[in-house]
Write a protein that holds these residues in place. Structure first.
Motif, PDB file in Angstrom:
ATOM      1  N   ALA A 127       0.778  -1.232   0.000  1.00 59.95           N
ATOM      2  CA  ALA A 127       0.000   0.000   0.000  1.00 59.95           C
ATOM      3  C   ALA A 127       0.812   1.286   0.000  1.00 59.95           C
ATOM      4  O   ALA A 127       0.455   2.254   0.652  1.00 59.95           O
ATOM      5  CB  ALA A 127      -0.945  -0.009   1.206  1.00 59.95           C
ATOM      6  N   ASP A 129       1.564   4.817  -1.256  1.00 56.27           N
ATOM      7  CA  ASP A 129       0.672   5.744  -1.956  1.00 56.27           C
ATOM      8  C   ASP A 129       1.318   6.239  -3.258  1.00 56.27           C
ATOM      9  O   ASP A 129       2.493   6.013  -3.517  1.00 56.27           O
ATOM     10  CB  ASP A 129       0.236   6.896  -1.053  1.00 56.27           C
ATOM     11  CG  ASP A 129       1.392   7.775  -0.583  1.00 56.27           C
ATOM     12  OD1 ASP A 129       2.438   7.826  -1.273  1.00 56.27           O
ATOM     13  OD2 ASP A 129       1.253   8.406   0.473  1.00 56.27           O
ATOM     14  N   SER A 131       2.248   9.132  -4.379  1.00 60.41           N
ATOM     15  CA  SER A 131       3.401  10.042  -4.321  1.00 60.41           C
ATOM     16  C   SER A 131       4.688   9.280  -4.030  1.00 60.41           C
ATOM     17  O   SER A 131       5.739   9.578  -4.606  1.00 60.41           O
ATOM     18  CB  SER A 131       3.170  11.134  -3.270  1.00 60.41           C
ATOM     19  OG  SER A 131       2.991  10.570  -1.980  1.00 60.41           O
ATOM     20  N   ASP A 171       2.455  -1.368   4.431  1.00 62.89           N
ATOM     21  CA  ASP A 171       2.705   0.012   3.999  1.00 62.89           C
ATOM     22  C   ASP A 171       4.174   0.181   3.634  1.00 62.89           C
ATOM     23  O   ASP A 171       4.991   0.601   4.450  1.00 62.89           O
ATOM     24  CB  ASP A 171       2.302   0.987   5.101  1.00 62.89           C
ATOM     25  CG  ASP A 171       2.375   2.434   4.641  1.00 62.89           C
ATOM     26  OD1 ASP A 171       2.812   2.677   3.498  1.00 62.89           O
ATOM     27  OD2 ASP A 171       2.000   3.331   5.411  1.00 62.89           O
TER      28      ASP A 171
END
Length: 196
Positions: A127, A129, A131, A171
């Motif tokens: 995950a 993101d 950016s 993440d």
């Protein structure tokens, strides 16, 4: 000539006894440059070191061979995931832990992948993101997509539908590869344990 179709194959229980663990699919999904391939390769190495029999199906590698005839339209993306899911299920049925690293942007296609080996399928949302992925951009794909040189690029000009209820979320945008690997490895060791 011997016809192998008439010879019995090992049962699931015999394969588990042989390999020491059940077969399964660890399905890594996420944006390009989220770290799926790096995490998949690291997980394979860590599992093999512990005695697991496993393999990696990497999206880029498959698109260079098995799926070389597919583009990036929604229909081709569904077919790409369908093929990967069928191959992963075959490996899992043979008793291996099959780790896939495929963007697989659509929930519907991932739901189909789960149906191919529902008894031991684990969806992992890698995950990072957008950016973070654009900052990494090891192949320069985001730059090309932003410049209009690539069409239907996931996250820029094509959608990514994140999992609603993945078995685990990693993440990689805020964690190191080692930290992400440790989290995922502990999950797999718990859910697909080696048998004594």
């Amino acid at each position: 000539m011997i016809n192998d179709l008439h010879h019995p194959t090992p049962t699931t229980a015999k394969r588990q006894a042989l390999y020491g663990h059940a077969g399964g699919v660890i399905w890594l999904t996420g944006l390009s440059a989220a770290g799926k391939s790096s995490l998949a390769m690291a997980l394979e190495k860590a599992l093999c070191a512990r005695g697991y029999v496993c393999c990696v199906l990497d999206g880029d590698t498959l698109r260079a061979g098995l799926n070389a005839n597919l583009g990036f339209s929604p229909e081709d993306r569904h077919e790409n995931v369908r093929r990967v899911a069928e191959v992963a299920a075959l490996f899992a049925q043979a008793g291996l832990v099959c780790i896939t690293a495929v963007i697989s942007p659509y929930r519907e296609a991932r739901a189909h992948a789960r149906q191919c080996y529902a008894q031991n399928f684990h969806e992992v949302h890698v995950a990072a993101d957008l950016s973070a992925c654009e900052y990494r951009d090891p192949k320069g794909l985001y730059r090309k997509a932003r410049a209009g040189e690539l069409v239907d690029f996931t996250g820029v000009s094509a959608p990514y539908e994140p999992p609603l209820n993945p078995e685990i979320r990693i993440d990689t945008g805020s964690e190191t590869l080692n930290a992400s690997l440790d989290t995922l490895l502990q999950y797999v060791l718990h859910h697909i344990p080696l048998r004594a």
